[in-house]
Scaffold this motif. Structure first.
Motif, PDB file in Angstrom:
ATOM      1  N   SER A 385       0.818  -1.216   0.000  1.00 32.20           N
ATOM      2  CA  SER A 385       0.000   0.000   0.000  1.00 32.20           C
ATOM      3  C   SER A 385       0.851   1.264   0.000  1.00 32.20           C
ATOM      4  O   SER A 385       0.307   2.364   0.084  1.00 32.20           O
ATOM      5  N   ASP A 536     -12.944   6.591   3.907  1.00 33.91           N
ATOM      6  CA  ASP A 536     -13.145   5.339   3.169  1.00 33.91           C
ATOM      7  C   ASP A 536     -12.190   5.346   1.989  1.00 33.91           C
ATOM      8  O   ASP A 536     -12.422   5.999   0.972  1.00 33.91           O
ATOM      9  N   PRO A 538      -8.904   2.915  -0.244  1.00 28.64           N
ATOM     10  CA  PRO A 538      -8.356   1.571  -0.479  1.00 28.64           C
ATOM     11  C   PRO A 538      -7.051   1.356   0.283  1.00 28.64           C
ATOM     12  O   PRO A 538      -5.998   1.835  -0.116  1.00 28.64           O
ATOM     13  N   THR A 539      -7.120   0.633   1.380  1.00 37.07           N
ATOM     14  CA  THR A 539      -5.972   0.426   2.271  1.00 37.07           C
ATOM     15  C   THR A 539      -5.445  -1.002   2.237  1.00 37.07           C
ATOM     16  O   THR A 539      -4.671  -1.383   3.114  1.00 37.07           O
ATOM     17  N   ASN A 540      -5.879  -1.791   1.268  1.00 40.33           N
ATOM     18  CA  ASN A 540      -5.530  -3.213   1.250  1.00 40.33           C
ATOM     19  C   ASN A 540      -6.090  -3.902   2.497  1.00 40.33           C
ATOM     20  O   ASN A 540      -5.494  -4.815   3.046  1.00 40.33           O
ATOM     21  N   HIS A 541      -7.248  -3.390   2.936  1.00 43.98           N
ATOM     22  CA  HIS A 541      -8.001  -3.922   4.081  1.00 43.98           C
ATOM     23  C   HIS A 541      -7.249  -3.793   5.406  1.00 43.98           C
ATOM     24  O   HIS A 541      -7.530  -4.527   6.350  1.00 43.98           O
ATOM     25  N   THR A 543      -6.780  -1.466   8.627  1.00 48.81           N
ATOM     26  CA  THR A 543      -7.458  -0.386   9.344  1.00 48.81           C
ATOM     27  C   THR A 543      -6.422   0.472  10.058  1.00 48.81           C
ATOM     28  O   THR A 543      -5.566  -0.043  10.779  1.00 48.81           O
ATOM     29  N   GLU A 734     -11.345   0.472   4.564  1.00 54.88           N
ATOM     30  CA  GLU A 734     -12.296   0.154   3.506  1.00 54.88           C
ATOM     31  C   GLU A 734     -13.667  -0.139   4.117  1.00 54.88           C
ATOM     32  O   GLU A 734     -13.802  -0.337   5.325  1.00 54.88           O
ATOM     33  N   GLU A 735     -14.676  -0.149   3.263  1.00 54.17           N
ATOM     34  CA  GLU A 735     -16.056  -0.199   3.731  1.00 54.17           C
ATOM     35  C   GLU A 735     -16.310  -1.365   4.678  1.00 54.17           C
ATOM     36  O   GLU A 735     -16.970  -1.215   5.711  1.00 54.17           O
TER      37      GLU A 735
END
Length: 960
Positions: A385, A536, A538-541, A543, A734-735
């Protein structure tokens, strides 16, 4: 093409080419990343410590045959959209990377970079400016050594850590390339001749000795054709690549003792010890990855029995270590003590070896191993990321090319980590590595650096003796010629570039700018009945969670303790978890728990300030619930009962603060200046400035008698801060993870008390002297001058950002860096408060630098830019408003802007003002700059002799 392979974990096609005529390799990593990255690298093998490779790195960027422009790098840097532009010299390599999202600029820069490295002018005056020269401005003026690299390395050699590294490499690998100081030892730099400098380029800067790297979404066919047609086709057939000399590595233990300079005063607890061990070779990827994990288990985890035993023994203020797997063909494990005594060396050696042997015999703690495996894997996943992903992959592959390894293997990690995890948890894999490579390995060097209050003066005397010796060899005519030559060099440095020559540089036009910038902004809401800011992205999931505590309720006397408080809170443990158990759990379920302190001035009312302590963690989705439960437990059950651990943290924090003040000290005088300019500056000085530094020293030096008072203060601070009324949450993810957090995040708030919150009054203005200087043992100085530039906010427009680009990348670059010899010069500006500070970095000058600052109004009033030159400044400024950031950084930026009341509308307005800037607008800032300087504040930190020589500039000079 030699090889082509799709690498799934990179989501990229990787191709390896070899040039038929010259034999140079080119590695291409092709994916959909618009941040295109290019680099050309050369094996540069020094045979001494004159710094020839480093000086050459600076010098090739000063003009080429196709672009005979004085300081090509500086001119390009003024006006572009580059997301990265630099050049670096390592122990056996020099490389020239850049990155940009604009394809036109990508090929423009490729042309410029290739021409400067293959066809540089390498003028004598360039060598003198960037490397070294004898400098005497008049008969009454002193004879000096001057040069940008010479002064840079004086600053670098003020850092004892740098000296430790030098001795470890020279001690482990005598007779090798790595025994030399590739950056240059200031004692040796004047031994380098201009002729040797030119010969080094001829030998090393040929395609046969080069490696090319391309990354991103640019058309590969065009990249290959471009390089072939414009450059490679013009070179003759291949010649052998230049390889490093390996020397004769030691096979039995060795001890080295040296001294480093400190200012007069107590030298207690200021000795450094380090042990370097030659472990393996760069070719053994599995062992090298495993040793990265071993280094963290042994040296860096608070769960390490070795670290805890050594630190708790009282022989040092901090203990740590790391593993170097790509600095040379041999891999090296380094461990160090800071804040020790010379007589503790043998005790350290026994304790180190005995504890290692005990850990091997008993077996490593399984929870500790799992925690460090998880942490290592988290870092690998987070790498994907990174904003500058191309640069990250470049660095991974360059070592493979240098040492004859497989660059494709260097790009793959998943299978490797799976293997290491299985071996580490199913047997004695790591224990055997420790036993074989650390305990039973005689190839070690122990380095001791002793503090010496006379060392700095001794170094200066030796330099002066060399200068005096040279002066005695000069006839009257030769001295006249030296003075004349100094004047010629200064005149050349001051002379502007020919506008017609500048037009030769390929540059973007205003029409090439993006039509708009998509500025990210947070979504502000209330979750769990507290202020919550969500990004929100794109963080490569992964947190990224920040738990903030408003400091407005904290009595002012606690402000200097805040940074220490944050360090202790994130490490100390809880009523149920010792600090070592807590550390293992943090590493198991997070990528790290850290703290930071931010001060937010409100855009609509700059005197209204909000200070926040952030506790930040980053978490993979499968560990989010566990991580939140752990932090909730910390907030509800924080314990300060472990007095020994608190003492260790205090001593460690001061040891590193003292080190930073000497080697990278500009933040302290900068913060001091800003404390006189705004309410936010007052808080920053108390929290991060000299006030906080001296308070930390007070506790570190008198901990026994002040320990209970400190613990009481920490307990009071926690009771006041960890209150639901103080908290603000910020999350980037991400969401899916945002939804998950919205269902479980309430546990964090529920862990806090809900007592009454009292707001403290605004911090009073300080009564510091107007102009202050602080003495350290550095050989150089960091100078700062600042003031209120825009007393009224409406005076600030985007046109000033263009002027700031001109001042930092043109005027200050030319006068303070190139003419004055400083390593760097820049400004810190806050458009919310309207305050500015001008800062020089690793500077050999004091008065001359402040004189350069004072000339700024007349320089501004005389600005006469061609339309082309103005456009380039506008483009460069526009690019700085749209930095290429990772998702985590974009979230943090949006959070900070929201808390300062800065809106996307405001930023778009600034962009419109930037693109509409005129030369007349730039000149209009001359009066406000003059008014700022007339009421400005000066500060400096660094070398005693240089500061006291210009003592009239300061009201007070004191030891830091």
């Amino acid at each position: 093409m030699q090889r082509q392979e799709w690498i799934e974990e990179l989501s990229a096609e990787v191709l390896l080419f070899e040039h038929q005529a010259t034999g140079c390799p080119l590695l291409a990593i092709k994916n959909d990343d618009s941040n295109k990255t290019f680099a050309v690298a050369f094996n540069t093998i020094p045979t001494d410590s004159t710094g020839v490779a480093h000086i050459l790195e600076h010098s090739v960027l000063m003009g080429s045959k196709k672009y005979p422009v004085k300081d090509v790098f500086g001119e390009v840097n003024k006006g572009g959209l580059m997301t990265f532009l630099n050049a670096m010299t390592g122990s056996d390599i020099t490389y020239y990377p850049f990155a940009t999202r604009n394809q036109k600029e990508y090929f423009n820069l490729m042309d410029v970079y290739c021409d400067v490295v293959f066809n540089p002018l390498l003028l004598k005056e360039t060598f003198e400016q960037e490397g070294w020269h004898y400098h005497q401005e008049s008969h009454a003026a002193p004879l000096q050594f001057q040069g940008v690299v010479f002064n840079e390395m004086k600053g670098a050699f003020s850092d004892p850590i740098r000296l430790l590294f030098h001795h470890i490499f020279s001690g482990l690998l005598p007779g090798s390339t790595y025994a030399h100081e590739s950056g240059g030892d200031p004692r040796c730099i004047p031994d380098l001749s201009y002729e040797s400098f030119c010969r080094f380029h001829t030998r090393h800067y040929h395609p046969s000795n080069a490696t090319f790297f391309v990354y991103g979404d640019a058309p590969l066919a065009e990249e290959l054709e471009f390089l072939q047609h414009r450059f490679l086709s013009h070179f003759p057939a291949r010649s052998p690549r230049i390889r490093a000399e390996l020397g004769t590595p030691i096979v039995k233990p060795r001890q080295i003792v040296d001294r480093y300079g400190v200012e007069s005063g107590s030298i207690a607890e200021r000795t450094y010890h380090a042990v370097g061990t030659r472990v393996a070779t760069a070719s053994d990827r599995e062992r090298n990855a495993a040793f990265q994990i071993v280094a963290n288990i042994l040296y860096n985890s608070d769960g390490s029995p070795l670290k805890n035993r050594i630190v708790s023994s009282g022989i040092c203020n901090d203990f740590g270590g790391f593993y170097l797997s790509s600095s040379c063909p041999h891999t090296i494990m380094i461990t160090y003590l800071i804040g020790s005594e010379t007589e503790h060396r043998d005790h350290f050696d026994r304790l180190y070896r005995d504890t290692l042997a005990e850990m091997v015999q008993r077996g490593l703690d399984r929870d500790l191993v799992i925690s460090e495996l998880n942490k290592y894997e988290f870092n690998v996943r987070e790498d994907a990321s990174k904003a500058q992903r191309g640069l990250d992959l470049l660095n991974k592959t360059l070592a493979a090319f240098r040492y004859g390894l497989d660059p494709f293997a260097a790009l793959k990690t998943e299978e490797l980590l799976s293997t290491i995890r299985e071996k580490s948890l199913s047997g004695r894999y790591l224990e055997d590595l420790i036993s074989e490579s650390l305990l039973d390995n005689p190839a070690t060097v122990t380095v001791t650096l002793e503090p010496d209050p006379e060392k700095l003066q001794e170094t200066l005397r030796q330099e002066q003796q060399r200068l005096d010796g040279y002066a005695q060899t000069l006839s009257d005519a030769q001295q006249e010629r030296l003075i004349a030559r100094t004047g010629e060099l200064m005149a050349q440095q001051q002379a502007p570039n020919d506008p017609e020559l500048l037009k030769l540089l390929p540059q973007l036009k205003l029409a090439d700018l993006p039509a708009a910038i998509d500025f990210h902004h947070v979504e502000a809401s209330r979750l769990f009945d507290v202020e919550t800011l969500i990004s929100d992205l794109p963080t490569n999931h992964i947190t990224y969670l920040d738990i903030g505590f408003d400091l407005g309720c904290l009595p002012h006397r606690f402000l200097p303790l805040l940074d220490l408080f944050g360090a202790i809170v994130t490490e100390i443990g809880t009523e149920k978890l010792s600090f070592s158990e807590f550390a293992k759990q943090v590493a198991t379920c997070t990528g790290g728990l850290t703290h930071s302190l931010n001060t937010y001035s409100q855009y609509t009312d700059p005197d209204r300030v909000r200070c926040i302590l952030w506790l930040s963690l980053k978490v993979l989705p499968e560990y989010l619930q566990q991580a939140i439960d752990l932090i909730a437990h910390l907030l509800s059950s924080l314990s300060f009962q472990d007095r020994n651990r608190i003492r260790e943290i205090v001593r460690r924090e001061y040891a590193w603060a003292e080190h930073a003040a000497q080697s990278e000290g500009y933040n302290l005088p900068s913060t001091r200046v800003f404390s006189r300019l705004s309410v936010a500056g007052r808080y920053q000085e108390q929290i991060n400035g000299i006030t906080a530094y001296r308070k930390l020293r007070e506790f570190a030096k008198n901990h026994g008698e002040r320990q209970e008072r400190l613990v009481e203060d920490l307990q009071t601070m926690a009771r006041i801060l960890f209150n639901r009324g103080n908290v603000v949450l910020s999350m980037t993810g991400e969401e899916q993870e945002i939804t998950q957090f919205s269902t479980i995040g309430s546990r964090l708030v529920e862990a806090l008390s809900s007592g009454r919150r009292t707001v403290e009054p605004v911090l009073d203005a300080p009564a510091f002297p107007r102009h202050e200087a602080f003495i350290t043992a550095a050989e150089v100085v960091f100078n700062v001058q600042g003031g209120v530039l825009f007393p009224k906010q409406e005076w600030y427009t985007g046109a000033f950002e263009v002027l700031k680009t001109y001042l930092t990348r043109d005027y200050l670059w030319n006068t303070v860096r190139q003419m004055g010899g400083a390593y760097g010069c820049f400004s810190q500006f806050n458009f919310v408060t309207g305050n500015i500070a001008l800062i020089s970095y690793r500077d050999p000058q004091v008065r001359k630098t402040f004189q350069a600052f004072e000339r700024i109004p007349s320089v501004i009033a005389g600005i006469d830019l061609s339309p082309h030159a103005l456009d380039q400044l506008i483009i460069g400024t526009y690019g700085s408003f749209d930095p290429h950031q990772s998702a985590a950084a974009r979230g943090a930026t949006a959070r900070n802007e929201y808390l300062s009341g800065i809106t996307v509308t405001e930023k778009q307005q600034r962009l419109r003002e930037i693109t509409a800037t005129t030369a007349h607008q730039l000149r209009s800032f001359a009066d406000v700059f003059q008014a700022m300087l007339d009421n400005s504040y000066r500060s400096a930190i660094g070398n005693r002799e240089k500061i006291t020589a210009d003592d009239a500039l300061f009201d007070v000079i004191s030891d830091l």
